[in-house]
Write an enzyme that holds these catalytic residues in place. Structure first.
Site, PDB file in Angstrom:
ATOM      1  N   LYS A  36       0.800  -1.269  -0.055  1.00  0.00           N
ATOM      2  CA  LYS A  36      -0.102   0.052  -0.037  1.00  0.00           C
ATOM      3  C   LYS A  36       0.800   1.338  -0.188  1.00  0.00           C
ATOM      4  O   LYS A  36       0.452   2.321  -0.846  1.00  0.00           O
ATOM      5  CB  LYS A  36      -0.796  -0.033   1.273  1.00  0.00           C
ATOM      6  CG  LYS A  36      -0.353   0.225   2.522  1.00  0.00           C
ATOM      7  CD  LYS A  36      -1.290  -0.010   3.624  1.00  0.00           C
ATOM      8  CE  LYS A  36      -0.667  -0.052   5.072  1.00  0.00           C
ATOM      9  NZ  LYS A  36      -1.498  -0.650   6.103  1.00  0.00           N
ATOM     10  N   ARG A 129      -7.496  -0.168  17.003  1.00  0.00           N
ATOM     11  CA  ARG A 129      -8.130   0.184  15.593  1.00  0.00           C
ATOM     12  C   ARG A 129      -9.017  -1.081  15.315  1.00  0.00           C
ATOM     13  O   ARG A 129      -9.981  -1.130  16.118  1.00  0.00           O
ATOM     14  CB  ARG A 129      -6.810   0.272  14.634  1.00  0.00           C
ATOM     15  CG  ARG A 129      -7.173   0.969  13.203  1.00  0.00           C
ATOM     16  CD  ARG A 129      -6.043   1.267  12.546  1.00  0.00           C
ATOM     17  NE  ARG A 129      -5.727  -0.028  11.664  1.00  0.00           N
ATOM     18  CZ  ARG A 129      -4.738   0.061  10.848  1.00  0.00           C
ATOM     19  NH1 ARG A 129      -4.065   0.930  10.522  1.00  0.00           N
ATOM     20  NH2 ARG A 129      -4.704  -1.142  10.188  1.00  0.00           N
TER      21      ARG A 129
HETATM   22  C1  LIG Z   1      -0.570  -1.133   6.766  1.00  0.00           C
HETATM   23  C2  LIG Z   1      -0.788  -2.480   7.286  1.00  0.00           C
HETATM   24  C3  LIG Z   1       0.248  -3.545   7.500  1.00  0.00           C
HETATM   25  C4  LIG Z   1       1.757  -3.042   7.138  1.00  0.00           C
HETATM   26  O1  LIG Z   1       2.114  -2.189   8.377  1.00  0.00           O
HETATM   27  P1  LIG Z   1       3.742  -1.999   8.154  1.00  0.00           P
HETATM   28  O2  LIG Z   1       3.881  -1.181   9.522  1.00  0.00           O
HETATM   29  O3  LIG Z   1       3.992  -0.951   7.018  1.00  0.00           O
HETATM   30  O4  LIG Z   1       4.451  -3.174   7.980  1.00  0.00           O
HETATM   31  C5  LIG Z   1       0.071  -4.692   7.968  1.00  0.00           C
HETATM   32  N1  LIG Z   1      -1.563  -4.831   8.394  1.00  0.00           N
HETATM   33  C6  LIG Z   1      -2.271  -4.154   8.198  1.00  0.00           C
HETATM   34  C7  LIG Z   1      -3.765  -4.563   8.599  1.00  0.00           C
HETATM   35  C8  LIG Z   1      -1.958  -2.913   7.830  1.00  0.00           C
HETATM   36  O5  LIG Z   1      -3.415  -2.147   7.299  1.00  0.00           O
END
Ligand SMILES: *Cc1c(COP(=O)(O)O)cnc(C)c1O
Length: 353
Positions: A36, A129
């Site tokens: 992302k 969250r």
């Molecule tokens: C963005 C996201 C990740 C990745 O997080 P990083 O800190 O960039 O490794 C993993 N799980 C979920 C649910 C996310 O939204």
């Protein structure tokens, strides 16, 4: 076209390979790389082909839909919208869920498309969250039973996410607490789950310290892109921190005072700023601004260049100790926030090498 975000694909791929190795040593063999932050830029997604991660994950269904051809399973990380379930089932193999209405809608849609859609139940371990709150054992079991019994869904696994809203750092205790929840669900449904996921880049610091029995997955985005773990924000020694470089062109170089002249109010963004009077300084303007990236996350590559501020289109620099001239290109390391906005901005050219 400038500004330009330069991406070193070899370093990027190296980070991916190293993270897979580090995770495998801890018993986590089924890594999901998260695309992302770089808007699933096709060259970067392709650079991950051939690495041992069975999954690619993104929060945006548009990005999953635009992935280049891949044999990896595609995960939608963000909770699906009710209004989106058609696309979710079409473009994602797996989605992360926390609500019964969504499971019902995904089941109905999967039936309509003649597919089996995999679901992962999210549990909130205290970061506040997404996910069923960890103390709501009945809620977790009810969702698990629903996922198990839904005709067109496959109950693939469970996951938790931390260090996003609540800044909660995962610990050995978090791993044990979540494992106990997973074991209760597995006992209730009478089988093991295929996917048990222990967080994101903030769990990387635990890889050589904690006991990961019962887990097989981590979801890794920032550590892949920037070569650092996100619990304590330490660089990972075997990874590259310079996959990304922002380049911007100098458009003005002038000797100016460092303290603004006149009656002081607020800046272009309505903020009250403290200015420090350092006397006359050599100032440069580079053609990159807030509409391109979050300048607060810029670190100049050249010693002696100092970022002093930015408006939408102009980055203001103190170059007294590193004089430059109009037309020069200045380079910056970027943090997560600066990278995210740069990848998302249509004004920033992305160049892979
Ligand atoms: C963005 C996201 C990740 C990745 O997080 P990083 O800190 O960039 O490794 C993993 N799980 C979920 C649910 C996310 O939204």
């Amino acid at each position: 076209m400038r500004p330009t975000l330069c991406i070193d694909l070899q370093k990027f791929r190296h980070n991916g390979r190293k993270l897979c190795e580090m995770a495998a040593k801890a018993g986590l063999t089924d890594i999901a790389f998260v695309t992302k932050s770089f808007c699933a830029l096709p060259e970067m997604v392709k650079a991950l082909e051939g690495l041992p991660n069975p999954y690619l994950a993104d929060s945006r269904i548009e990005n999953l839909a635009a992935y280049p051809e891949t044999a990896k399973q595609k995960i939608l990380l963000r909770l699906p919208m009710l209004s989106q379930c058609e696309k979710v089932v079409r473009h994602a193999d797996i989605s992360f869920c926390s609500e019964p209405e969504i499971l019902t809608a995904l089941d109905r849609e999967a039936g309509r498309q003649g597919k089996e859609h995999k679901v992962v139940l999210m549990v909130d371990m205290g970061d506040l969250r997404e996910g069923v709150f960890f103390r709501d054992e009945e809620g977790i079991l009810a969702l698990g039973r629903q996922a198990l019994e839904a005709e067109n869904l496959l109950f693939h696994g469970m996951a938790f996410n931390v260090t996003c809203y609540g800044s909660v750092i995962p610990t050995q205790q978090t791993l044990e607490d979540f494992r106990a929840i997973v074991e209760r669900v597995e006992a209730a449904i009478g089988r093991k789950l295929d996917f048990v996921s222990c967080g994101n880049s903030s769990s990387v610091y635990l890889l050589d310290k904690a006991d990961f029995t019962g887990y097989n997955n981590l979801r890794l985005g920032e550590s892949l892109l920037l070569g650092r773990e996100t619990a304590y924000c330490h660089d990972l020694p075997d990874l590259y921190q310079d996959v990304l470089t922002m380049e911007a062109e100098v458009v003005e170089v002038r000797q100016k005072p460092s303290y603004p002249i006149g009656k002081i109010g607020v800046n272009a963004f309505g903020q009250t700023v403290e200015y420090i009077d350092r006397g006359d300084r050599l100032r440069a303007i580079a053609a990159v601004g807030q509409q391109d990236a979050d300048y607060a996350g810029f670190t100049p590559v050249d010693a002696g260049v100092e970022v002093v501020g930015a408006s939408s289109d102009h980055l203001l620099l103190d170059v007294t100790d590193h004089p430059v001239k109009v037309g020069d290109i200045l380079r910056f390391r970027v943090d997560y926030s600066a990278a995210l906005r740069a990848f998302t901005s249509p004004y920033v050219k992305k160049v892979c090498k």
